[in-house]
Motif scaffolding. Structure first.
Motif, short mmCIF file in Angstrom:
data_model
loop_
_atom_site.label_atom_id
_atom_site.label_comp_id
_atom_site.label_asym_id
_atom_site.label_seq_id
_atom_site.Cartn_x
_atom_site.Cartn_y
_atom_site.Cartn_z
N LEU A 1 -3.34 42.87 -42.15
CA LEU A 1 -2.56 43.57 -41.14
C LEU A 1 -1.07 43.33 -41.38
N GLU A 2 -0.71 42.10 -41.72
CA GLU A 2 0.70 41.79 -41.99
C GLU A 2 1.22 42.58 -43.18
N GLY A 3 0.35 42.80 -44.17
CA GLY A 3 0.76 43.61 -45.31
C GLY A 3 1.07 45.04 -44.92
N VAL A 4 0.26 45.60 -44.02
CA VAL A 4 0.50 46.96 -43.54
C VAL A 4 1.78 47.00 -42.70
N LEU A 5 1.99 45.99 -41.85
CA LEU A 5 3.21 45.92 -41.04
C LEU A 5 4.45 45.80 -41.92
N LYS A 6 4.36 45.07 -43.00
CA LYS A 6 5.49 44.93 -43.91
C LYS A 6 5.87 46.28 -44.53
N VAL A 7 4.85 47.05 -44.93
CA VAL A 7 5.12 48.39 -45.45
C VAL A 7 5.85 49.22 -44.40
N PHE A 8 5.36 49.17 -43.17
CA PHE A 8 5.98 49.93 -42.08
C PHE A 8 7.45 49.57 -41.90
N PHE A 9 7.74 48.29 -41.72
CA PHE A 9 9.12 47.90 -41.42
C PHE A 9 10.06 48.17 -42.58
N GLU A 10 9.62 47.95 -43.81
CA GLU A 10 10.51 48.11 -44.95
C GLU A 10 10.70 49.56 -45.38
N ALA A 11 9.87 50.47 -44.85
CA ALA A 11 9.95 51.88 -45.25
C ALA A 11 10.98 52.66 -44.46
N HIS A 12 11.54 52.07 -43.39
CA HIS A 12 12.50 52.81 -42.57
C HIS A 12 13.51 51.83 -41.98
N ASP A 13 14.47 52.37 -41.25
CA ASP A 13 15.45 51.55 -40.54
C ASP A 13 15.05 51.53 -39.07
N PRO A 14 14.47 50.44 -38.58
CA PRO A 14 13.95 50.41 -37.21
C PRO A 14 14.99 50.08 -36.15
N THR A 15 16.26 50.22 -36.49
CA THR A 15 17.34 49.91 -35.54
C THR A 15 18.02 51.17 -35.00
N GLN A 16 17.50 52.34 -35.32
CA GLN A 16 18.25 53.58 -35.08
C GLN A 16 17.91 54.30 -33.78
N THR B 1 13.46 62.44 -30.20
CA THR B 1 12.47 61.45 -29.76
C THR B 1 11.25 61.38 -30.68
N GLN B 2 10.96 62.44 -31.41
CA GLN B 2 9.79 62.45 -32.29
C GLN B 2 9.98 61.58 -33.53
N TYR B 3 11.19 61.08 -33.74
CA TYR B 3 11.48 60.27 -34.92
C TYR B 3 11.70 58.80 -34.59
N ARG B 4 11.29 58.37 -33.40
CA ARG B 4 11.52 56.98 -33.01
C ARG B 4 10.57 56.03 -33.74
N SER B 5 11.00 54.79 -33.85
CA SER B 5 10.18 53.76 -34.49
C SER B 5 9.15 53.26 -33.50
N GLY B 6 7.88 53.25 -33.90
CA GLY B 6 6.83 52.82 -32.99
C GLY B 6 5.61 52.27 -33.70
N ILE B 7 4.97 51.30 -33.07
CA ILE B 7 3.69 50.76 -33.53
C ILE B 7 2.71 50.90 -32.37
N TYR B 8 1.58 51.54 -32.62
CA TYR B 8 0.60 51.81 -31.57
C TYR B 8 -0.71 51.12 -31.96
N VAL B 9 -1.00 50.04 -31.25
CA VAL B 9 -2.03 49.09 -31.68
C VAL B 9 -3.37 49.38 -31.03
N THR B 10 -4.43 48.90 -31.70
CA THR B 10 -5.79 49.13 -31.20
C THR B 10 -6.50 47.82 -30.84
N SER B 11 -5.77 46.71 -30.85
CA SER B 11 -6.35 45.43 -30.44
C SER B 11 -5.23 44.48 -30.04
N GLU B 12 -5.60 43.45 -29.31
CA GLU B 12 -4.61 42.43 -28.93
C GLU B 12 -4.13 41.66 -30.16
N ALA B 13 -5.00 41.45 -31.14
CA ALA B 13 -4.58 40.78 -32.37
C ALA B 13 -3.50 41.60 -33.08
#
Length: 220
Positions: free
Chosen positions: A113-128, A138-150
């Motif tokens: 999961l951390e590997g997938v999250l790393k791809v996500f964060f490094e592929a864009h600028d999440p400060t914009q 609004t359709q271009y906002r940075s977001g993570i939509y999770v399917t578990s508490e982990a």
């Protein structure tokens, strides 16, 4: 021109009462992944995990993930808004509240999961905020939509660590929203794996060049 474009786009998510009504019937979409042939929809093989990411225009965002070893299948769609079964044109008005997202189905025995999250964060600028580069709204906002508490715990940890790394590099606060996955609406067939079908198509994604400092070893 860029300022005028930015001012013409909605930079706040509409309320449910302001949103377009949508429709009860899902939009027609592709059945199988154009690149690897895997089914876009459930059921998936046993052991797969599902997580959703918004990181700008979903054409380029999806390619980042289907090119990642350990990812079983990807699909693009609309999420975190109000309008059921919205069309692309409706999402682009800013009146659905949806984000353009990538559904990522991955094998945790092959990529963490951390590997997938790393791809996500490094592929864009999440400060914009409500944009990604020249793509504004609004359709271009940075977001993570999770399917578990982990997933939520890992996403919050990764966000905090990347926020600290980015601030050291001179960036502002990370604006990534982290939510329990709302309903996901598959986008129209022509959007699925768009850049595989159109190799010279538009991709506005650009990372910060700052590494996301999270461990990515597979623990399964």
């Amino acid at each position: 021109m860029y300022l005028l474009n930015m001012l013409s786009k909605k930079l706040t998510v509409p309320s449910a009462g302001e949103a377009l009504p949508g429709r009860p019937t899902p939009l027609p979409t592709a059945e199988r992944h154009f690149v690897n042939g895997n089914a876009l929809k459930e059921p998936y093989p046993d052991g797969m995990e599902v997580i959703y990411f918004g990181l700008g225009c979903f054409w380029g965002a999806e390619r980042k993930f289907w090119q990642t070893p350990g990812v079983h299948v990807t699909a693009v769609g609309y999420q975190a808004g109000h309008t059921p079964n919205a069309t692309y044109e409706e999402v682009c008005t800013g009146l659905t509240g949806h984000n353009e997202v990538v559904k990522v189905v991955f094998d945790p025995a092959k990529i963490s999961l951390e590997g997938v999250l790393k791809v996500f964060f490094e592929a864009h600028d999440p400060t914009q905020g409500m944009r990604q580069g020249n793509d504004v709204g609004t359709q271009y906002r940075s977001g993570i939509y999770v399917t578990s508490e982990a997933q939520r715990t890992a996403a919050e940890s990764a966000k905090a660590r990347y926020d600290a790394a980015l601030k050291k590099a001179g960036y502002k606060d990370v604006t990534t929203e982290i939510l329990e996955a709302p309903p996901f609406y598959y986008a129209e067939a022509y959007h699925q794996q768009y850049l595989a079908k159109n190799p010279n198509g538009y991709c506005g994604l650009g990372g910060t060049g700052v590494s996301c400092p999270i461990p990515t070893g597979v623990t399964a």
